[in-house]
Write an enzyme that holds these catalytic residues in place. Structure first.
Site, short mmCIF file in Angstrom:
data_model
loop_
_atom_site.label_atom_id
_atom_site.label_comp_id
_atom_site.label_asym_id
_atom_site.label_seq_id
_atom_site.Cartn_x
_atom_site.Cartn_y
_atom_site.Cartn_z
N CYS A 177 0.98 -1.30 0.07
CA CYS A 177 0.12 -0.04 0.06
C CYS A 177 0.68 1.34 0.05
O CYS A 177 2.20 1.21 0.35
CB CYS A 177 -0.60 -0.15 1.25
SG CYS A 177 -1.74 -1.60 1.42
N ARG B 99 3.40 1.33 -7.89
CA ARG B 99 3.46 0.33 -6.83
C ARG B 99 2.03 -0.74 -6.97
O ARG B 99 1.90 -1.78 -6.35
CB ARG B 99 3.33 0.87 -5.32
CG ARG B 99 4.54 1.52 -4.92
CD ARG B 99 4.36 2.28 -3.69
NE ARG B 99 3.93 1.47 -2.75
CZ ARG B 99 4.94 0.95 -1.76
NH1 ARG B 99 6.31 1.44 -1.76
NH2 ARG B 99 4.62 0.33 -0.80
N TRP C 236 -3.33 -2.10 -1.49
CA TRP C 236 -3.06 -3.35 -2.05
C TRP C 236 -3.71 -4.33 -1.21
O TRP C 236 -3.28 -4.72 -0.10
CB TRP C 236 -1.58 -3.50 -2.55
CG TRP C 236 -1.19 -4.54 -2.87
CD1 TRP C 236 -0.68 -5.96 -2.02
CD2 TRP C 236 -0.94 -5.31 -4.20
NE1 TRP C 236 -0.37 -6.85 -2.85
CE2 TRP C 236 -0.48 -6.58 -4.05
CE3 TRP C 236 -1.34 -4.63 -5.42
CZ2 TRP C 236 -0.22 -7.33 -5.28
CZ3 TRP C 236 -0.89 -5.53 -6.61
CH2 TRP C 236 -0.07 -6.79 -6.52
N ASN D 239 0.00 0.28 6.47
CA ASN D 239 0.91 -0.51 5.61
C ASN D 239 0.98 -2.11 6.28
O ASN D 239 1.65 -1.65 7.37
CB ASN D 239 1.83 -0.03 4.86
CG ASN D 239 1.62 1.05 3.60
OD1 ASN D 239 0.31 1.24 3.51
ND2 ASN D 239 2.60 1.52 3.35
N GLY D 240 1.12 -3.14 5.73
CA GLY D 240 1.71 -3.99 6.21
C GLY D 240 0.59 -5.33 6.75
O GLY D 240 -0.71 -4.93 6.35
N GLU E 292 14.56 -21.79 -14.95
CA GLU E 292 14.17 -20.28 -14.59
C GLU E 292 15.32 -19.52 -14.86
O GLU E 292 15.27 -18.22 -15.29
CB GLU E 292 13.78 -20.28 -13.15
CG GLU E 292 13.60 -19.01 -12.25
CD GLU E 292 12.44 -18.02 -13.15
OE1 GLU E 292 11.53 -18.71 -14.02
OE2 GLU E 292 12.35 -16.91 -12.75
N LYS F 167 15.03 -16.42 -17.23
CA LYS F 167 15.30 -15.03 -16.90
C LYS F 167 16.16 -14.41 -17.97
O LYS F 167 16.11 -13.29 -18.21
CB LYS F 167 15.86 -15.15 -15.44
CG LYS F 167 15.59 -14.02 -14.50
CD LYS F 167 14.13 -13.91 -13.88
CE LYS F 167 13.00 -14.26 -14.84
NZ LYS F 167 11.77 -14.70 -14.40
N GLU G 230 14.62 -13.76 -21.40
CA GLU G 230 13.45 -12.79 -21.43
C GLU G 230 13.96 -11.26 -21.24
O GLU G 230 13.56 -10.50 -21.71
CB GLU G 230 12.35 -12.92 -20.63
CG GLU G 230 12.55 -13.18 -19.14
CD GLU G 230 11.36 -13.13 -18.36
OE1 GLU G 230 9.92 -12.98 -18.81
OE2 GLU G 230 11.32 -13.56 -17.17
N HIS H 257 22.16 -36.60 -24.29
CA HIS H 257 21.07 -37.21 -25.02
C HIS H 257 20.95 -36.13 -26.16
O HIS H 257 20.02 -36.05 -26.73
CB HIS H 257 20.13 -37.60 -24.46
CG HIS H 257 20.08 -38.60 -23.44
ND1 HIS H 257 20.59 -39.89 -23.59
CD2 HIS H 257 20.24 -38.42 -22.18
CE1 HIS H 257 20.61 -40.45 -22.56
NE2 HIS H 257 20.44 -39.79 -21.41
N LYS I 234 3.16 -7.94 -18.72
CA LYS I 234 3.15 -8.50 -17.35
C LYS I 234 2.44 -9.63 -16.80
O LYS I 234 2.57 -10.73 -16.24
CB LYS I 234 3.12 -7.15 -16.35
CG LYS I 234 3.24 -7.82 -14.64
CD LYS I 234 4.68 -8.28 -14.52
CE LYS I 234 4.80 -8.70 -13.12
NZ LYS I 234 5.94 -9.41 -12.83
O1 M6R Z 1 0.87 -13.90 -13.61
P1 M6R Z 1 1.35 -15.41 -13.75
O2 M6R Z 1 2.38 -15.84 -12.38
O3 M6R Z 1 0.39 -16.36 -14.21
O4 M6R Z 1 2.21 -15.14 -15.21
C1 M6R Z 1 2.80 -16.24 -15.53
C2 M6R Z 1 4.19 -15.99 -16.81
O5 M6R Z 1 3.21 -15.30 -17.57
C3 M6R Z 1 5.19 -15.36 -16.13
O6 M6R Z 1 5.63 -16.03 -15.05
C4 M6R Z 1 6.27 -14.95 -17.18
O7 M6R Z 1 6.77 -16.24 -17.53
C5 M6R Z 1 7.05 -13.84 -16.47
N1 M6R Z 1 7.64 -13.02 -17.62
C6 M6R Z 1 8.64 -14.81 -16.11
O8 M6R Z 1 9.40 -13.60 -15.80
#
Ligand code: M6R
Length: 608
Positions: A2, A27, A74, A98-99, A481, A485, A488, A504, A603
């Site tokens: 928040c 935020r 939030w 907040n919190g 992962e 990262k 992307e 393989h 996002k």
């Molecule tokens: O909001 P969600 O966790 O459902 O999103 C899933 C994916 O779209 C998300 O994790 C995406 O792979 C990110 N860009 C990873 O960094």
């Protein structure tokens, strides 16, 4: 989380409050409100949704006054709604917060027994009632607030107004931030500097366990124990954009650094160290969970990687059969589901279209759905039979970091919770797992302290065109992962592989040009992974090893060693993730990409 702002001065408070809240919009929030002293009483305006709605409300029903507080919420306790929006009033007291107050149910029950009634579902409202009780019994605002903060458990910062003290605000901070901005004949309170940067750069930072009494020409600091605090203000040189990022160059780096606190917030109130158990109130009615014959984990992207680790936890800790599927695949096949199956869906946003469709498929076929989400009252959270929220706070950067590590935290808690209820985990066993979790945030801190060394490695390998990431067992998803990262945010091609699969096929890719990131914890499969690493070495691959067991032997093989602290094998995935996040970040930064808004990505993916 928040946003908080408070103002005491001579200007129109509601205008300053709304402008300040706009500076905190980045935020994320779901509702907003302001309160000002107006003609001898406190006027409140609140609404669901964006600040535009609040501005419209203020045009229709204006409030005057030169002292007030404002808040963007939030949601954590209680869904997003006008009733749950702050400020919250009880009698003569109005509070923003907040919190999280962990013991609010207990406090609320005691207040109800004393005849208090509530108009919201929030933990915040108990604070206003508790302070009101004390001012009703004759205490002044500072003393009343001080005595109440001793009763609150959890992390909080609050700002309080008292109808009989129209010239002052009182702020208190336990774990979430509060700053005081000093002006000429006016002063400010805020959760974050951007909210007040248009008015002042002279800032007093409150420490945990401190309070401030703020009037237009004076700020008095004291501790929760009542001792005076003398502190000089600091002048901040941040521009508004840097200030939003908390001084970091990108939201992504800020969010990577927020992980120790996000993990603390996620486990807060959920571990019962003395009873060697986990308490998940949200599962109180979900007896179907411990009775499940099988769990199916479903998600997308980074959340799917969390599912892969979750499968391991539920199999290993709770001895329950588990499988994992991409949400997009799950919805398009003909899955076998029945009332003995629990679908566990994981989503930061709670709005991902494929994951939402998987929830609908599972419900249609009679399976129960448990969601793990970061956004309260999101579509997935509303459709699930039960929800466990991560408390990572808003994740702004498109690449997911703190959402992932808090998802792993929830899954670990879930593993212990289910295992205890199925009678497959002894009390000493649970005790040891919980103790390791308690130590996790400080271990993550230690990983973050190695940032400069990782930055150097990133610059050295930042021109490579391809990366390979290798991991085994529970750390195979972490290799995936790490590769995700990197690709992307830096647009460098990267593949994550199960180390045992390398021979393989992918071994053909290895040459002197390809950095190979090997996850090598000292676990049951250490020797096997070491053998894979030697296979890479003998083909000239440039090995970057991430390990909790650096050794001279590794120094002979690896080009770089990124050490992490050690922990139990179930928590090492969290620790191994941190250097990979930093490596991806610094490679992206070196290559000059748009780190927070990488090309082609959104996002929240709300389309199929
Ligand atoms: O909001 P969600 O966790 O459902 O999103 C899933 C994916 O779209 C998300 O994790 C995406 O792979 C990110 N860009 C990873 O960094």
């Amino acid at each position: 989380m928040c946003g908080i702002i408070g103002y005491v001065g001579d200007r129109d408070a509601s205008f300053i409050l709304v402008q300040g809240l706009k500076r905190l919009e980045y935020r994320g929030y779901d509702s907003a409100g302001v309160a000002t002293f107006q003609d001898g009483s406190i006027a409140i305006r609140r609404c669901l949704g964006k600040l535009e709605n609040l501005e419209r409300l203020l045009r229709e029903a204006p409030i005057s006054g030169t002292v007030g507080i404002g808040h963007t919420r939030w949601a954590t306790h209680g869904r997003p709604s006008e009733q749950n929006a702050h400020p919250h009033r009880a009698g003569k007291i109005v509070v923003i917060h907040n919190g999280i107050i962990e013991n609010y149910l207990e406090l609320r029950a005691a207040l109800a027994d004393r005849g208090r009634t509530f108009s919201s579902e929030t933990d915040t409202e108990v604070i206003s009632h508790l302070i009101d009780e004390r001012v009703q019994s004759g205490q002044d605002l500072v003393h009343a607030t001080r005595s109440v903060v001793h009763e609150l458990e959890g992390s909080f910062s609050i700002v309080v107004m008292h109808e009989d003290s129209p010239d002052r605000l009182v702020a208190a901070k336990s774990a979430t931030p509060i700053v005081i901005g000093l002006g000429e004949n006016e002063n400010f309170v805020a959760s974050d500097i951007p909210a007040i940067l248009d008015h002042t750069r002279r800032i007093l930072f409150l420490e945990d366990g401190e309070m401030a009494e703020v009037t237009r020409d004076r700020v008095t600091l004291s501790t929760f124990a009542g001792d005076p605090v003398a502190r000089e203000p600091r002048t901040v040189a941040w521009d508004p954009v840097t200030a939003q990022k908390g001084g970091y160059r990108h939201f992504l780096l800020k969010e990577i650094h927020e992980q120790p606190q996000a993990i603390i917030d996620t486990m807060r109130g959920r571990i019962l160290q003395e009873q060697s158990d986990v308490s998940l109130d949200e599962l109180a009615k979900a007896d179907w969970l411990a009775q499940a014959r099988r769990m199916v984990f479903v998600a997308c992207g980074t959340a799917w990687h969390a599912c892969l680790v979750g499968k391991y936890f539920l199999e290993h800790i709770a001895r329950i059969p588990a499988e994992v599927d991409y949400a997009s695949e799950f919805r398009s096949r003909d899955p076998v589901l029945d009332e003995g199956t629990v679908l566990v869906v994981i989503s930061q946003s709670g709005e991902t279209a494929d994951t939402l469709a998987a929830v609908e498929t599972a419900r249609e076929r009679g399976a129960k759905v448990l969601a793990i989400c970061n956004v309260v009252d999101s579509s997935i959270a509303r459709k699930a039979d039960a929800v466990i929220y991560t408390h990572a706070g808003p994740e702004i950067s498109v690449a997911s970091t703190k959402a992932f590590t808090t998802q792993l935290t929830v899954l670990y808690l879930l593993g212990i919770y289910v295992a205890r209820r199925r009678g497959v985990l002894s009390e000493p066993g649970a005790h040891a797992l919980i103790q390791d979790l308690v130590n996790l945030p400080s271990h993550v801190e230690q990983c973050l302290k190695r940032e400069r060394a990782i930055e150097k490695v990133a610059k050295k390998y930042g021109n490579a065109r391809d990366f390979l990431y290798l991991g085994r067992g529970i750390n195979f998803p972490i290799a995936l992962e790490g590769a995700l990262k990197l690709k992307e945010i830096s647009y460098v091609h990267a593949e994550g592989y199960a180390a045992g699969e390398m021979k393989h096929g992918p071994i053909a890719l290895i040459n002197e040009e390809v950095p190979v990131v090997v996850l090598l914890p000292k676990d049951a499969v250490y020797q096997k992974s070491l053998s894979n690493m030697k296979e890479v070495e003998s083909r000239g691959g440039r090995i970057i090893v991430v390990t909790d067991a650096p050794s001279p032997e590794l120094e002979d093989i690896a080009w770089e060693i990124l050490p992490v602290p050690t922990s139990n094998p179930c928590l090492l995935p969290v620790l191994l993730t941190i250097p990979l996040q930093l490596l991806a970040y610094y490679i992206a930064d070196y290559r000059g990409t748009d780190v927070d808004q990488p090309r082609n990505l959104a996002k929240s993916v709300t389309v199929e």
